[in-house]
Design an enzyme around this catalytic site. Structure first.
Site, PDB file in Angstrom:
ATOM      1  N   ASP A 134      21.594  30.432  54.517  1.00 31.54           N
ATOM      2  CA  ASP A 134      22.026  31.058  55.763  1.00 31.54           C
ATOM      3  C   ASP A 134      20.809  31.220  56.675  1.00 31.54           C
ATOM      4  O   ASP A 134      19.678  31.276  56.203  1.00 31.54           O
ATOM      5  CB  ASP A 134      22.605  32.456  55.492  1.00 31.54           C
ATOM      6  CG  ASP A 134      24.022  32.396  54.949  1.00 31.54           C
ATOM      7  OD1 ASP A 134      24.714  31.393  55.173  1.00 31.54           O
ATOM      8  OD2 ASP A 134      24.442  33.372  54.300  1.00 31.54           O
ATOM      9  N   GLN A 163      21.332  27.807  64.273  1.00 31.59           N
ATOM     10  CA  GLN A 163      22.046  28.658  65.232  1.00 31.59           C
ATOM     11  C   GLN A 163      21.882  28.055  66.631  1.00 31.59           C
ATOM     12  O   GLN A 163      20.761  27.981  67.148  1.00 31.59           O
ATOM     13  CB  GLN A 163      21.462  30.068  65.194  1.00 31.59           C
ATOM     14  CG  GLN A 163      21.620  30.761  63.842  1.00 31.59           C
ATOM     15  CD  GLN A 163      20.521  31.775  63.583  1.00 31.59           C
ATOM     16  OE1 GLN A 163      19.346  31.517  63.836  1.00 31.59           O
ATOM     17  NE2 GLN A 163      20.892  32.933  63.051  1.00 31.59           N
ATOM     18  N   ARG A 184      24.681  23.105  58.665  1.00 23.82           N
ATOM     19  CA  ARG A 184      25.792  23.943  59.132  1.00 23.82           C
ATOM     20  C   ARG A 184      25.425  24.442  60.524  1.00 23.82           C
ATOM     21  O   ARG A 184      24.421  25.144  60.684  1.00 23.82           O
ATOM     22  CB  ARG A 184      25.973  25.114  58.164  1.00 23.82           C
ATOM     23  CG  ARG A 184      26.971  26.167  58.631  1.00 23.82           C
ATOM     24  CD  ARG A 184      27.081  27.287  57.601  1.00 23.82           C
ATOM     25  NE  ARG A 184      27.637  26.804  56.343  1.00 23.82           N
ATOM     26  CZ  ARG A 184      27.477  27.417  55.163  1.00 23.82           C
ATOM     27  NH1 ARG A 184      26.778  28.531  55.086  1.00 23.82           N
ATOM     28  NH2 ARG A 184      28.023  26.927  54.076  1.00 23.82           N
ATOM     29  N   LYS A 187      27.085  29.319  66.102  1.00 23.95           N
ATOM     30  CA  LYS A 187      26.580  29.794  67.401  1.00 23.95           C
ATOM     31  C   LYS A 187      25.401  30.751  67.215  1.00 23.95           C
ATOM     32  O   LYS A 187      24.458  30.734  67.977  1.00 23.95           O
ATOM     33  CB  LYS A 187      27.692  30.512  68.169  1.00 23.95           C
ATOM     34  CG  LYS A 187      28.760  29.565  68.700  1.00 23.95           C
ATOM     35  CD  LYS A 187      29.706  30.278  69.664  1.00 23.95           C
ATOM     36  CE  LYS A 187      30.846  29.357  70.070  1.00 23.95           C
ATOM     37  NZ  LYS A 187      31.788  30.009  71.007  1.00 23.95           N
ATOM     38  N   GLY A 188      25.469  31.615  66.193  1.00 19.85           N
ATOM     39  CA  GLY A 188      24.401  32.591  65.970  1.00 19.85           C
ATOM     40  C   GLY A 188      24.938  34.001  66.124  1.00 19.85           C
ATOM     41  O   GLY A 188      25.633  34.294  67.100  1.00 19.85           O
ATOM     42  N   ALA A 189      24.644  34.859  65.144  1.00 28.05           N
ATOM     43  CA  ALA A 189      25.299  36.169  65.077  1.00 28.05           C
ATOM     44  C   ALA A 189      24.343  37.349  65.207  1.00 28.05           C
ATOM     45  O   ALA A 189      24.776  38.487  65.108  1.00 28.05           O
ATOM     46  CB  ALA A 189      26.053  36.277  63.752  1.00 28.05           C
ATOM     47  N   THR A 226      32.505  27.050  63.152  1.00 27.24           N
ATOM     48  CA  THR A 226      32.972  27.720  64.359  1.00 27.24           C
ATOM     49  C   THR A 226      34.485  27.918  64.283  1.00 27.24           C
ATOM     50  O   THR A 226      35.177  27.153  63.612  1.00 27.24           O
ATOM     51  CB  THR A 226      32.608  26.913  65.630  1.00 27.24           C
ATOM     52  OG1 THR A 226      33.053  27.639  66.781  1.00 27.24           O
ATOM     53  CG2 THR A 226      33.240  25.529  65.651  1.00 27.24           C
ATOM     54  N   HIS A 227      34.953  28.962  65.008  1.00 26.28           N
ATOM     55  CA  HIS A 227      36.405  29.173  65.126  1.00 26.28           C
ATOM     56  C   HIS A 227      36.852  28.815  66.528  1.00 26.28           C
ATOM     57  O   HIS A 227      38.007  28.997  66.880  1.00 26.28           O
ATOM     58  CB  HIS A 227      36.745  30.647  64.852  1.00 26.28           C
ATOM     59  CG  HIS A 227      36.056  31.184  63.645  1.00 26.28           C
ATOM     60  ND1 HIS A 227      34.821  31.775  63.702  1.00 26.28           N
ATOM     61  CD2 HIS A 227      36.424  31.176  62.351  1.00 26.28           C
ATOM     62  CE1 HIS A 227      34.440  32.118  62.486  1.00 26.28           C
ATOM     63  NE2 HIS A 227      35.384  31.761  61.646  1.00 26.28           N
TER      64      HIS A 227
HETATM   65  P1  FDA Z   1      33.378  32.679  69.233  1.00 23.56           P
HETATM   66  O1  FDA Z   1      32.661  33.922  68.832  1.00 23.56           O
HETATM   67  O2  FDA Z   1      33.309  32.266  70.662  1.00 23.56           O
HETATM   68  O3  FDA Z   1      34.872  32.797  68.747  1.00 23.56           O
HETATM   69  C1  FDA Z   1      35.847  31.825  69.031  1.00 23.56           C
HETATM   70  C2  FDA Z   1      37.200  32.370  68.585  1.00 23.56           C
HETATM   71  O4  FDA Z   1      37.195  32.565  67.177  1.00 23.56           O
HETATM   72  C3  FDA Z   1      37.537  33.738  69.140  1.00 23.56           C
HETATM   73  O5  FDA Z   1      38.144  33.634  70.404  1.00 23.56           O
HETATM   74  C4  FDA Z   1      38.458  34.280  68.075  1.00 23.56           C
HETATM   75  O6  FDA Z   1      39.730  33.710  68.200  1.00 23.56           O
HETATM   76  C5  FDA Z   1      37.839  33.767  66.813  1.00 23.56           C
HETATM   77  N1  FDA Z   1      36.833  34.710  66.258  1.00 23.56           N
HETATM   78  C6  FDA Z   1      35.493  34.549  66.266  1.00 23.56           C
HETATM   79  N2  FDA Z   1      34.878  35.569  65.637  1.00 23.56           N
HETATM   80  C7  FDA Z   1      35.842  36.393  65.240  1.00 23.56           C
HETATM   81  C8  FDA Z   1      35.855  37.612  64.522  1.00 23.56           C
HETATM   82  N3  FDA Z   1      34.729  38.193  64.097  1.00 23.56           N
HETATM   83  N4  FDA Z   1      37.055  38.193  64.267  1.00 23.56           N
HETATM   84  C9  FDA Z   1      38.200  37.624  64.669  1.00 23.56           C
HETATM   85  N5  FDA Z   1      38.263  36.458  65.340  1.00 23.56           N
HETATM   86  C10 FDA Z   1      37.110  35.847  65.628  1.00 23.56           C
HETATM   87  N6  FDA Z   1      25.663  33.133  62.028  1.00 23.56           N
HETATM   88  C11 FDA Z   1      24.315  33.225  61.844  1.00 23.56           C
HETATM   89  O7  FDA Z   1      23.598  33.723  62.718  1.00 23.56           O
HETATM   90  N7  FDA Z   1      23.753  32.752  60.698  1.00 23.56           N
HETATM   91  C12 FDA Z   1      24.481  32.163  59.713  1.00 23.56           C
HETATM   92  O8  FDA Z   1      23.930  31.749  58.688  1.00 23.56           O
HETATM   93  C13 FDA Z   1      25.887  32.047  59.908  1.00 23.56           C
HETATM   94  N8  FDA Z   1      26.688  31.451  58.963  1.00 23.56           N
HETATM   95  C14 FDA Z   1      28.006  31.176  59.257  1.00 23.56           C
HETATM   96  C15 FDA Z   1      28.769  30.415  58.393  1.00 23.56           C
HETATM   97  C16 FDA Z   1      30.068  30.078  58.726  1.00 23.56           C
HETATM   98  C17 FDA Z   1      30.870  29.228  57.795  1.00 23.56           C
HETATM   99  C18 FDA Z   1      30.626  30.515  59.966  1.00 23.56           C
HETATM  100  C19 FDA Z   1      32.014  30.130  60.389  1.00 23.56           C
HETATM  101  C20 FDA Z   1      29.883  31.299  60.813  1.00 23.56           C
HETATM  102  C21 FDA Z   1      28.575  31.652  60.479  1.00 23.56           C
HETATM  103  N9  FDA Z   1      27.805  32.450  61.321  1.00 23.56           N
HETATM  104  C22 FDA Z   1      26.448  32.555  61.090  1.00 23.56           C
HETATM  105  C23 FDA Z   1      28.445  33.226  62.418  1.00 23.56           C
HETATM  106  C24 FDA Z   1      28.400  32.482  63.747  1.00 23.56           C
HETATM  107  O9  FDA Z   1      27.095  32.417  64.227  1.00 23.56           O
HETATM  108  C25 FDA Z   1      29.272  33.180  64.813  1.00 23.56           C
HETATM  109  O10 FDA Z   1      28.776  34.455  65.045  1.00 23.56           O
HETATM  110  C26 FDA Z   1      30.740  33.279  64.460  1.00 23.56           C
HETATM  111  O11 FDA Z   1      31.187  32.126  63.809  1.00 23.56           O
HETATM  112  C27 FDA Z   1      31.597  33.453  65.723  1.00 23.56           C
HETATM  113  O12 FDA Z   1      31.379  32.378  66.604  1.00 23.56           O
HETATM  114  P2  FDA Z   1      32.452  31.219  66.915  1.00 23.56           P
HETATM  115  O13 FDA Z   1      31.726  29.919  66.874  1.00 23.56           O
HETATM  116  O14 FDA Z   1      33.589  31.330  66.001  1.00 23.56           O
HETATM  117  O15 FDA Z   1      32.834  31.428  68.430  1.00 23.56           O
END
Ligand code: FDA
Length: 307
Positions: A134, A163, A184, A187-189, A226-227
């Site tokens: 991660d 990220q 993988r 976007k980044g959390a 990503t979602h």
């Molecule tokens: P975005 O946040 O724009 O969401 C798009 C849509 O997805 C939303 O409109 C909603 O429908 C749904 N959604 C997203 N998040 C949601 C939530 N929490 N609850 C409910 N619905 C939600 N980050 C990091 O910094 N280091 C890491 O190692 C990882 N590892 C990782 C592994 C995997 C398998 C995933 C899927 C994600 C990560 N992440 C991560 C987290 C990632 O950086 C990011 O914060 C989340 O995936 C949310 O971003 P989206 O790309 O989904 O887009």
């Protein structure tokens, strides 16, 4: 503002105690976390696998401050992998590991985390599977990439997370898009300053697409974490453009988020992996999920108020 507040709370001991002891927090936790024990995780994993999905298990834990704690978490991963080997699930499940859980922030932490990660990689190889590192706070990125390079010498299938919010993300992807590499892309959390990360949503999305183009054109194995419906569609189109078969890349989503979309993609023949976290240290993970989506916070607060 709210996102920054929640991300700051994810690192605050006081907020942690408050949330962990709130009587009904658990209702929200179970939406995103498979349970506290390895047995809970395996039960959820078996169900997802029987639905045609792939798994990556994450034993929750981060920012470890004692060597003994890093040792315990390493042992938990070895235990999980031994069980995966015994059940033969290793072909459909891998593990995700946070280096700060393995001791990266201790004195001489990079070395400690590397040694612990080596043990987990060895157990993963015995189970017929792989490990993905991660990516955490921006201050740990260089160290994590150095550990990745070391691990890949012995365990070439070790994956990394990039990220897209990092300004250097495209450069990292270009370096990693080589034969046998598993990347993988998310976007980044975490909270990161303007100097190292894009903060506007559209800038992050554009960076994600630029990174995707590099990974899809490269020789490695892209994992689209990503979602976001738009990015999922763009990912599928780019894979087609580069002649990648469904087995040549995969989609990845978090447990509890867009489960119907996970199934829809899998039923269309795509490879879809679900990130399944489990364990007692769920606090930081939960706060990042709340920070991503204000609607989750509303759900959380309502569940506290309705009791
Ligand atoms: P975005 O946040 O724009 O969401 C798009 C849509 O997805 C939303 O409109 C909603 O429908 C749904 N959604 C997203 N998040 C949601 C939530 N929490 N609850 C409910 N619905 C939600 N980050 C990091 O910094 N280091 C890491 O190692 C990882 N590892 C990782 C592994 C995997 C398998 C995933 C899927 C994600 C990560 N992440 C991560 C987290 C990632 O950086 C990011 O914060 C989340 O995936 C949310 O971003 P989206 O790309 O989904 O887009």
């Amino acid at each position: 503002m709210l996102r920054q507040f929640l991300l700051a709370a994810s690192r605050s001991g006081g907020a942690r105690r408050l949330v962990e002891t709130a009587p009904y927090t658990r209702n929200v936790v179970t939406r995103f976390v498979a349970g506290e024990s390895v047995a809970d995780a395996l039960t959820v994993g078996d169900r997802l696998i029987s639905d045609g999905l792939l798994i990556t298990f994450d034993h929750l834990g981060e920012d470890t401050v004692e060597t003994a704690q890093a040792e315990t978490i390493t042992g938990r991963y070895e235990d999980l992998l031994t069980r995966l080997a015994a059940s033969g699930t290793g072909t459909r499940a891998e593990v995700s590991v946070k280096l700060t859980a393995l001791g990266q922030l201790l004195d001489d932490g990079e070395k400690i985390a590397l040694e612990n990660a080596r043990r987990i990689c060895a157990a993963a190889r015995d189970a017929g599977t792989t490990v993905t590192l991660d990516m955490e706070d921006h201050t740990t990125v260089d160290s994590t990439l150095r550990v990745l390079t070391e691990l890949r010498e012995e365990y070439p299938g070790t994956g990394a997370v990039i990220q897209a919010y990092l300004r250097r993300a495209e450069e990292y992807c270009a370096t990693l898009a080589d034969e046998g590499s598993r990347v993988r892309l998310c976007k980044g959390a975490y909270s990161a300053p303007d100097s190292v990360a894009f903060t506007a949503r559209d800038e992050i999305d554009k960076s994600y697409v630029r990174c995707l183009k590099v990974l899809m054109a490269g020789r490695g194995y892209p994992m689209l974490a990503t979602h976001d419906p738009r990015l999922i569609e763009i990912g599928g189109s780019l894979a087609g453009l580069h002649g990648r078969e469904p087995g040549g890349f995969e989609y990845q989503m978090l447990y509890g988020i867009r489960p119907n979309e996970q199934l829809r993609l899998a039923r269309q023949g795509a490879q879809v992996r679900v990130y399944v976290p489990y364990g007692e240290e769920w606090y930081g993970y939960l706060m990042r999920r709340l920070a991503e989506r204000p609607a989750n916070l509303g759900f959380f607060l309502r569940s506290l108020a309705s009791r």
